[in-house]
Design a protein around this motif. Structure first.
Motif, mmCIF file in Angstrom:
data_model
loop_
_atom_site.group_PDB
_atom_site.id
_atom_site.type_symbol
_atom_site.label_atom_id
_atom_site.label_comp_id
_atom_site.label_asym_id
_atom_site.label_seq_id
_atom_site.Cartn_x
_atom_site.Cartn_y
_atom_site.Cartn_z
ATOM 1 N N VAL A 1 9.809 -7.624 1.059
ATOM 2 C CA VAL A 1 9.918 -8.033 -0.411
ATOM 3 C C VAL A 1 8.738 -7.469 -1.199
ATOM 4 O O VAL A 1 7.597 -7.339 -0.923
ATOM 5 N N CYS A 2 9.051 -7.234 -2.702
ATOM 6 C CA CYS A 2 8.101 -6.689 -3.648
ATOM 7 C C CYS A 2 8.187 -7.429 -4.811
ATOM 8 O O CYS A 2 9.374 -8.009 -5.353
ATOM 9 N N THR A 3 7.071 -7.823 -5.369
ATOM 10 C CA THR A 3 7.006 -8.695 -6.501
ATOM 11 C C THR A 3 6.328 -7.941 -7.855
ATOM 12 O O THR A 3 5.905 -7.102 -7.389
ATOM 13 N N GLU B 1 1.646 -11.194 -2.210
ATOM 14 C CA GLU B 1 2.595 -12.239 -2.759
ATOM 15 C C GLU B 1 3.928 -11.780 -2.121
ATOM 16 O O GLU B 1 4.506 -12.717 -1.589
ATOM 17 N N THR C 1 5.898 -14.086 0.748
ATOM 18 C CA THR C 1 7.433 -14.289 0.629
ATOM 19 C C THR C 1 8.157 -14.144 1.775
ATOM 20 O O THR C 1 9.048 -14.602 2.141
#
Lengths: 82, 82
Positions: B37-39, B18, B22
């Motif tokens: 980007v880390c979720t 994810e 992103t």
């Protein structure tokens, strides 16, 4: 380099089916003291920029363009220097 | 009543599709300054309990039983009194 931490939450009054199901499952598993569960999503973003102000403005745009749906979400942005 | 805030993150080295998607989408949308980007997922839990210590122990159990997969996730628990 800057780090943006963005939390995207459902607005008050918007249904949170994942939270509701988590609550139900916890109660079924024996965690009967749990009364409510709300879920949200967090994004950690590393990005280049000239100033905290510029980076915050870009992160606002990122939320508006991609991460949040203004009909159902609210978001909070924190910026720090790496 | 107590409030537990639990953040469930992927362990370092575990793939975050994810986050990767992103990042790719942001770059495509013109946010070329974004590098990573880390979720993660956040749960806010309202629960009854006698003490901060007892509530923290219950929240640990809740993570182990339902919210986190020990193979891929790490989690952080914050407790406050409501």
């Amino acid at each position: 380099m800057f780090k943006g931490e963005i939390e995207v939450r459902l607005k008050e009054g918007v249904d949170d089916p994942e939270g509701k199901n988590t609550l139900k499952t916890l109660n079924l598993l024996g965690f009967s003291e749990v009364r409510a569960v709300c879920t949200s999503r967090k994004f950690e973003i590393l990005l280049e920029g000239r100033s905290m102000k510029e980076v915050r403005e870009r992160l606002e745009k990122i939320c508006q363009r991609l991460l949040a749906n203004p009909v159902i979400h609210e978001y909070e942005i924190k910026v720090s220097k790496q």
